[in-house]
Design a protein around this motif. Structure first.
Motif, mmCIF file in Angstrom:
data_model
loop_
_atom_site.group_PDB
_atom_site.id
_atom_site.type_symbol
_atom_site.label_atom_id
_atom_site.label_comp_id
_atom_site.label_asym_id
_atom_site.label_seq_id
_atom_site.Cartn_x
_atom_site.Cartn_y
_atom_site.Cartn_z
ATOM 1 N N VAL A 20 0.829 -1.202 0.000
ATOM 2 C CA VAL A 20 0.000 0.000 0.000
ATOM 3 C C VAL A 20 0.863 1.251 0.000
ATOM 4 C CG1 VAL A 20 -1.846 1.251 1.181
ATOM 5 C CG2 VAL A 20 -1.858 -1.244 1.164
ATOM 6 N N LEU A 21 1.994 1.223 0.697
ATOM 7 C CA LEU A 21 2.887 2.377 0.678
ATOM 8 C C LEU A 21 3.399 2.650 -0.735
ATOM 9 C CD1 LEU A 21 4.278 4.554 2.388
ATOM 10 C CD2 LEU A 21 6.197 2.964 2.672
ATOM 11 N N LEU A 22 3.658 1.580 -1.491
ATOM 12 C CA LEU A 22 4.093 1.742 -2.882
ATOM 13 C C LEU A 22 3.050 2.458 -3.731
ATOM 14 C CD1 LEU A 22 6.159 0.988 -5.175
ATOM 15 C CD2 LEU A 22 4.834 -1.119 -5.465
ATOM 16 N N MET A 23 1.790 2.374 -3.325
ATOM 17 C CA MET A 23 0.723 2.971 -4.125
ATOM 18 C C MET A 23 0.822 4.490 -4.216
ATOM 19 S SD MET A 23 -2.471 0.621 -2.836
ATOM 20 C CE MET A 23 -3.712 1.650 -3.620
ATOM 21 N N THR A 24 1.411 5.147 -3.224
ATOM 22 C CA THR A 24 1.496 6.603 -3.302
ATOM 23 C C THR A 24 2.523 7.057 -4.341
ATOM 24 O OG1 THR A 24 0.669 6.890 -1.050
ATOM 25 C CG2 THR A 24 1.892 8.719 -1.997
ATOM 26 N N PRO A 25 3.745 6.494 -4.389
ATOM 27 C CA PRO A 25 4.603 6.807 -5.545
ATOM 28 C C PRO A 25 3.977 6.391 -6.878
ATOM 29 C CG PRO A 25 5.900 5.828 -3.783
ATOM 30 C CD PRO A 25 4.457 5.700 -3.369
ATOM 31 N N ALA A 26 3.228 5.272 -6.875
ATOM 32 C CA ALA A 26 2.524 4.868 -8.101
ATOM 33 C C ALA A 26 1.519 5.932 -8.515
ATOM 34 C CB ALA A 26 1.822 3.529 -7.876
ATOM 35 N N PHE A 111 -2.883 3.945 4.396
ATOM 36 C CA PHE A 111 -4.205 4.335 3.906
ATOM 37 C C PHE A 111 -4.397 5.847 4.043
ATOM 38 C CE2 PHE A 111 -4.760 -0.061 3.929
ATOM 39 C CZ PHE A 111 -5.997 -0.428 3.420
ATOM 40 N N ALA A 112 -4.011 6.376 5.190
ATOM 41 C CA ALA A 112 -4.152 7.815 5.410
ATOM 42 C C ALA A 112 -3.322 8.603 4.401
ATOM 43 C CB ALA A 112 -3.738 8.164 6.841
ATOM 44 N N VAL A 113 -2.114 8.125 4.122
ATOM 45 C CA VAL A 113 -1.225 8.816 3.191
ATOM 46 C C VAL A 113 -1.847 8.908 1.800
ATOM 47 C CG1 VAL A 113 0.946 8.586 1.925
ATOM 48 C CG2 VAL A 113 0.929 8.320 4.406
ATOM 49 N N ILE A 114 -2.297 7.774 1.270
ATOM 50 C CA ILE A 114 -2.771 7.813 -0.117
ATOM 51 C C ILE A 114 -4.102 8.546 -0.231
ATOM 52 C CG2 ILE A 114 -4.013 5.594 -0.129
ATOM 53 C CD1 ILE A 114 -2.755 5.239 -2.997
ATOM 54 N N LEU A 220 -0.251 0.827 -9.255
ATOM 55 C CA LEU A 220 -1.407 0.924 -8.367
ATOM 56 C C LEU A 220 -2.139 -0.410 -8.276
ATOM 57 C CD1 LEU A 220 -2.850 4.428 -9.341
ATOM 58 C CD2 LEU A 220 -2.120 3.743 -7.047
ATOM 59 N N TRP A 221 -2.346 -1.044 -9.407
ATOM 60 C CA TRP A 221 -3.025 -2.342 -9.436
ATOM 61 C C TRP A 221 -2.258 -3.356 -8.587
ATOM 62 C CZ3 TRP A 221 -5.285 -4.408 -14.688
ATOM 63 C CH2 TRP A 221 -6.139 -5.488 -14.437
ATOM 64 N N PHE A 222 -0.945 -3.372 -8.723
ATOM 65 C CA PHE A 222 -0.108 -4.277 -7.942
ATOM 66 C C PHE A 222 -0.241 -3.995 -6.439
ATOM 67 C CE2 PHE A 222 4.137 -5.066 -6.017
ATOM 68 C CZ PHE A 222 4.155 -6.449 -6.136
ATOM 69 N N GLY A 223 -0.092 -2.735 -6.073
ATOM 70 C CA GLY A 223 -0.175 -2.383 -4.655
ATOM 71 C C GLY A 223 -1.549 -2.589 -4.063
ATOM 72 N N TRP A 224 -2.571 -2.504 -4.916
ATOM 73 C CA TRP A 224 -3.955 -2.585 -4.430
ATOM 74 C C TRP A 224 -4.295 -3.958 -3.868
ATOM 75 C CZ3 TRP A 224 -6.134 2.176 -6.490
ATOM 76 C CH2 TRP A 224 -7.315 2.579 -5.854
#
Length: 439
Positions: A20-26, A111-114, A220-224
């Motif tokens: 999930v953390l990876l999703m924000t750079p994504a 979750f809060a970050v993204i 995003l798909w991967f991190g999701w």
């Protein structure tokens, strides 16, 4: 209950938190590719700065506001109970899952970050980075954390709340209300408050790098998978169901968006493929652990079609939602949250989030769960839009949101960060019309 470590669940949640953390750079790449070349660094910085600001707030008082003991009849958690993350494993809300408290804290932090980062797409190209960062700190404190407490922290939408007592337990498996409706409504409020970009609907504002967009969507798909399957808080069959539903709904949504584009515009675009995938991810998020395969297909199809149509609403109603936060996240979050009331089939499996929920209308559960989902979706939307507008207005009157018009024309990257992504504008200069002026 005394804490007993479950290494399997703990390992899965640590892995999910990292995904999930990876999703924000994504998201930064997804958004960064959609803006013009002169704005890409600022777009990336809005996501990365959200990581810094929210990371600090969450570790001090944000987590406690969201998951601390009820204060003010469940409106929010006590911010002092776990201030600075002084928390015992035996006092954690996930003790029964055998997960150390700080692992759950970290998972929820991502979750809060993204959620904060998602908002930035609505006001791309035109706001001061300092105002954005100050807003992020206030917003995650005042808007996000209380809503998370309502839904996941035992607050007003918990088992003892009015909705659960009079209707049924709301279902938000991984953040349809807390993340996507929340961010989408906030994005709408800021888009209206900050105003349109200079030249909107007159000048071309096409994505400058579609490979960035598709790379971001793929990441995003991967991190999701961590976002949704991790929200079961256990390495079990429901996590597997959430994983496969996330895959299926996203695939279908991408196809549905492309079909809508092809029928409407005559082309199936790469931007549409990326946007359709994200719309599917958004919509299946609240429903990931509570629908079967046919339900996932239905959620994905509805999201792909409705979100593809909804992104045009900004032109009809005249608000400049730069990167379609409203059309994808608000509409997609509403689609997924409400469709649970139609398609939920296994809401009584005992998940931490929604014991006592009911099957959906199409599976013999009656209208109760549908009414519940509509109520919580509307409440989340009104809460986020109203408070965001007030917070945004205060910042407009104090720090100010907009960069100067000439800086917006010349490029926000150079004005706000003193650098450019590409060697097309000399560093230390601003473009005004067609003339380059040395700073």
């Amino acid at each position: 209950m005394d804490f007993s470590l479950d290494t399997g669940n703990t390992a899965w949640l640590l892995t999910s938190a990292s995904l999930v953390l990876l999703m924000t750079p994504a998201l930064a790449f997804f958004y960064g590719g959609m803006v013009r070349g002169k704005s890409v660094l600022n777009m990336l910085m809005m996501s990365f700065s959200a990581m810094g600001v929210v990371g600090l707030v969450w570790s001090l008082w944000g987590y406690s506001l969201a998951f601390g003991p009820n204060v003010a009849a469940g409106w929010f958690g006590n911010p002092f109970t776990n201030f600075g993350l002084t928390i015992s494993d035996n006092a954690s809300p996930v003790t029964a899952f055998g997960i150390p408290a700080l692992v759950f804290v970290g998972f929820q932090a991502t979750f809060a970050v993204i959620t904060v980062a998602l908002i930035s797409g609505a006001i791309a190209d035109r706001v001061k980075i300092g105002t954005w960062m100050a807003f992020a700190a206030v917003w995650v404190t005042v808007v996000y954390a209380p809503l998370a407490h309502w839904v996941w922290g035992g607050g007003m939408f918990g088992a003892d709340g009015w909705v659960a007592k009079h209707l049924s337990m709301p279902i938000d498996f991984a953040g349809g209300t807390v993340v996507h409706i929340d961010a989408g409504a906030a994005g709408l409020a800021l888009a209206l408050l900050v105003g349109k970009r200079h030249g909107w609907r007159k000048d071309p504002m096409r994505p400058h790098n579609l490979p960035f967009v598709m790379l971001g969507a793929g990441m995003l798909w991967f991190g999701w998978f961590g976002f949704n399957a991790g929200s079961e808080l256990a390495a079990d069959g429901t996590a597997g169901r959430a994983w496969i539903n996330t895959f299926v709904a996203t695939s279908v949504a991408m196809l549905a968006w492309l079909a809508t584009e092809r029928f409407r515009d005559g082309h199936a675009t790469s931007l549409g493929a990326a946007s359709g995938a994200v719309a599917g991810l958004v919509a299946i998020t609240p429903a990931a652990g509570t629908v079967d395969t046919y339900g996932a297909i239905g959620v994905g199809a509805a999201a792909g079609i409705l979100c593809a149509l909804a992104v045009g609403l900004k032109y009809r109603f005249g608000f400049d939602d730069s990167l379609d936060v409203v059309g994808v996240h608000l509409v997609g979050g509403l689609v997924g949250t409400v469709m649970i009331g139609l398609l939920a089939t296994n809401g009584n499996h005992g998940s931490f989030y929604f014991p006592g929920s009911q099957d959906g209308l199409l599976y013999g559960g009656g209208f109760t769960q549908l009414a519940t989902q509509v109520v919580v979706a509307l409440a989340a939307m009104v809460w986020s839009f109203g408070l965001t507008y007030v917070i945004g207005w205060v910042f407009k009157r104090t720090m100010g949101w907009r960069i100067p018009q000439e800086a917006e024309i010349g490029g926000i990257d150079l004005h706000e960060h003193g650098e450019t992504a590409y060697e097309t504008v000399t560093q230390g200069s601003v473009l005004t019309g067609q003339k380059e002026i040395r700073a």
